[in-house]
Design an enzyme around this catalytic site. Structure first.
Site, PDB file in Angstrom:
ATOM      1  N   HIS A 218      37.378   3.109  11.535  1.00 58.97           N
ATOM      2  CA  HIS A 218      37.395   1.862  10.762  1.00 58.97           C
ATOM      3  C   HIS A 218      38.809   1.568  10.281  1.00 58.97           C
ATOM      4  CE1 HIS A 218      37.369   4.982   7.699  1.00 58.97           C
ATOM      5  NE2 HIS A 218      37.838   4.088   6.834  1.00 58.97           N
TER       6      HIS A 218
ATOM      7  N   ASP B 262      40.779   0.152   6.632  1.00 63.19           N
ATOM      8  CA  ASP B 262      40.464  -0.030   5.212  1.00 63.19           C
ATOM      9  C   ASP B 262      40.645  -1.510   4.861  1.00 63.19           C
ATOM     10  OD1 ASP B 262      39.991   2.656   4.992  1.00 63.19           O
ATOM     11  OD2 ASP B 262      41.990   3.143   4.238  1.00 63.19           O
TER      12      ASP B 262
ATOM     13  N   HIS C 274      41.333   4.371  11.697  1.00 62.97           N
ATOM     14  CA  HIS C 274      41.365   5.817  11.542  1.00 62.97           C
ATOM     15  C   HIS C 274      39.950   6.359  11.398  1.00 62.97           C
ATOM     16  CE1 HIS C 274      41.538   3.878   7.611  1.00 62.97           C
ATOM     17  NE2 HIS C 274      40.984   4.960   7.094  1.00 62.97           N
TER      18      HIS C 274
ATOM     19  N   ARG D 265      36.309  20.307   4.128  1.00 65.41           N
ATOM     20  CA  ARG D 265      37.475  19.447   3.937  1.00 65.41           C
ATOM     21  C   ARG D 265      37.164  18.483   2.805  1.00 65.41           C
ATOM     22  NH1 ARG D 265      39.340  14.386   6.253  1.00 65.41           N
ATOM     23  NH2 ARG D 265      41.580  14.298   5.831  1.00 65.41           N
TER      24      ARG D 265
HETATM   25  C1  GA4 Z   1      36.019   1.894   4.221  1.00 62.82           C
HETATM   26  C2  GA4 Z   1      37.094   2.201   3.172  1.00 62.82           C
HETATM   27  C3  GA4 Z   1      36.505   2.655   1.821  1.00 62.82           C
HETATM   28  O1  GA4 Z   1      36.042   3.991   1.937  1.00 62.82           O
HETATM   29  C4  GA4 Z   1      35.330   1.746   1.380  1.00 62.82           C
HETATM   30  C5  GA4 Z   1      34.257   1.851   2.455  1.00 62.82           C
HETATM   31  C6  GA4 Z   1      32.949   1.088   2.208  1.00 62.82           C
HETATM   32  C7  GA4 Z   1      31.872   1.997   1.599  1.00 62.82           C
HETATM   33  O2  GA4 Z   1      31.775   3.156   1.963  1.00 62.82           O
HETATM   34  O3  GA4 Z   1      31.104   1.503   0.776  1.00 62.82           O
HETATM   35  C8  GA4 Z   1      32.552   0.481   3.597  1.00 62.82           C
HETATM   36  C9  GA4 Z   1      33.799   0.696   4.525  1.00 62.82           C
HETATM   37  C10 GA4 Z   1      34.916   1.066   3.566  1.00 62.82           C
HETATM   38  C11 GA4 Z   1      34.142  -0.566   5.354  1.00 62.82           C
HETATM   39  C12 GA4 Z   1      32.904  -1.319   5.917  1.00 62.82           C
HETATM   40  C13 GA4 Z   1      31.696  -1.274   4.960  1.00 62.82           C
HETATM   41  C14 GA4 Z   1      32.194  -0.999   3.549  1.00 62.82           C
HETATM   42  C15 GA4 Z   1      31.297   1.035   4.254  1.00 62.82           C
HETATM   43  C16 GA4 Z   1      30.935  -0.027   5.231  1.00 62.82           C
HETATM   44  C17 GA4 Z   1      30.101   0.167   6.237  1.00 62.82           C
HETATM   45  C18 GA4 Z   1      34.889   2.083  -0.032  1.00 62.82           C
HETATM   46  C19 GA4 Z   1      35.693   0.303   1.554  1.00 62.82           C
HETATM   47  O4  GA4 Z   1      36.134  -0.445   0.729  1.00 62.82           O
HETATM   48  O5  GA4 Z   1      35.427  -0.097   2.865  1.00 62.82           O
END
Ligand code: GA4
Length: 321
Positions: free
Chosen positions: A196, A198, A253, A263
């Site tokens: 994904h 960020d 990443h 980890r």
């Molecule tokens: C990825 C980056 C951060 O960890 C996060 C994630 C969020 C979550 O886990 O609630 C998301 C993911 C993240 C991107 C797409 C969506 C939202 C899970 C998901 C399937 C906290 C964020 O902001 O985006």
């Protein structure tokens, strides 16, 4: 004991990790700026050393994280929805991970700390999270100001002011990846947190001394990021890609699990307030490089993010025309 490193998935190439730029924040300012801009344009990812956060601040946070994850499941579940196990987001994504996802503003930290430390308002957990979050926020702001200067943006606080804002929607995430070698010695799924980018502005990530993080240059080309106790990893998020009008790229990443070792990573995601407009400063929008994205707010982007799957490239939805 021989440690198994994460295996490449089918049709994937793993490149050597010495390609990853390391920026020494204590070296000469103009050199630091040049290196940060280059790494952000080429990779959307770099490491920083000499960042100024004390070992004590990092170690205390790591200790608090590990002792939370060592608690019985019934206790951890009391911290839901901040605590989660395997489910990522709301649309069916799954990983070999358990996590704590905390809003980085002080009152939310106080609230969740009450649950985590059985109602002791002066608990260590609260102090440690606040101390660590404040320290990484400072580093994030310093880097964002160097970036703005390097891009020739006159208001060098244009990015950092968003995460310094009292209403900033920044979050702190602790991810714990238990070892994934089964009793029968077979590997279960070894993807801890799938591919994904960020969504936010900038991510600052620190992990314990166990490998697992990989970044992608193009689809199918992965570079493992060696754990480095001296360094913090810096990721460009989608919002910074938009605010630099595509000059910087948000990096894709993922995190793989280790067969034998736990980890833990601690990621600070610097985000704007919900109502902030996400637009590039005028100097980055020119007749030869018109705006690549239409204007939107962080609330719009967050909504789109949570309506999609983890691996989806949501930034495309906000392209101009
Ligand atoms: C990825 C980056 C951060 O960890 C996060 C994630 C969020 C979550 O886990 O609630 C998301 C993911 C993240 C991107 C797409 C969506 C939202 C899970 C998901 C399937 C906290 C964020 O902001 O985006």
């Amino acid at each position: 004991m021989v440690l198994a490193s994460p295996k490449p998935m089918r049709n994937e190439t793993i490149l050597p990790n010495d390609l990853i730029p390391i920026v020494d924040l204590k070296s000469e300012r103009s050199e630091v700026i040049k290196q940060i801009v280059k790494a952000s344009e080429e990779y959307g990812f770099f490491k920083v050393i000499n960042h100024g956060i004390s070992d004590g601040t990092i170690e205390k946070m790591e200790e608090a994280g590990f002792s939370f994850f060592a608690k019985p499941m019934s206790q951890k579940k009391q911290a839901a929805p901040a605590y989660g196990c395997k489910n990522i987001g709301f649309n069916g994504d799954i990983g070999e991970v358990e996590y704590l996802l905390l809003n980085a503003n002080t009152s939310s930290i106080a609230q969740i700390s009450k649950t985590i430390s059985n109602d002791d308002p002066h608990s260590n957990f609260r102090c440690r999270v606040s101390e660590y979050t404040e320290a990484v926020k400072e580093v994030a702001c310093e880097i964002l100001e160097l970036m703005a200067e390097g891009l020739g943006v006159p208001d060098t606080k244009v990015f950092s002011s968003l995460i310094k804002d009292i209403d900033s929607d920044s979050v702190l995430r602790l991810n714990h990846y238990p070892p994934t070698l089964n009793k029968d010695k077979s590997h279960s799924n070894n993807v801890g947190f799938g591919e994904h980018s960020d969504p936010q502005i900038l991510t600052i990530l620190r992990s314990n001394d166990v490998s697992g993080l990989q970044i992608s240059l193009q689809h199918g080309l992965w570079i493992p990021v060696n754990p480095d106790p001296e360094a913090l990893c810096i990721n460009i998020g989608d919002v910074l890609e938009v605010m630099t009008n595509g000059r910087f790229v948000s990096v894709r990443h993922r995190a793989m699990t280790n067969s034998y070792k736990s980890r833990m990573s601690m990621a600070y995601f610097g985000a704007p307030p919900l109502n902030a407009s996400i637009v590039a400063p005028p100097v980055l929008v020119t007749p030869t490089r018109p705006s690549l994205f239409r204007p939107f707010t962080w609330a719009d982007y967050k909504k789109a993010t949570y309506s999609l799957r983890l691996g989806d490239t949501r930034i495309q939805l906000f392209r101009a025309n």
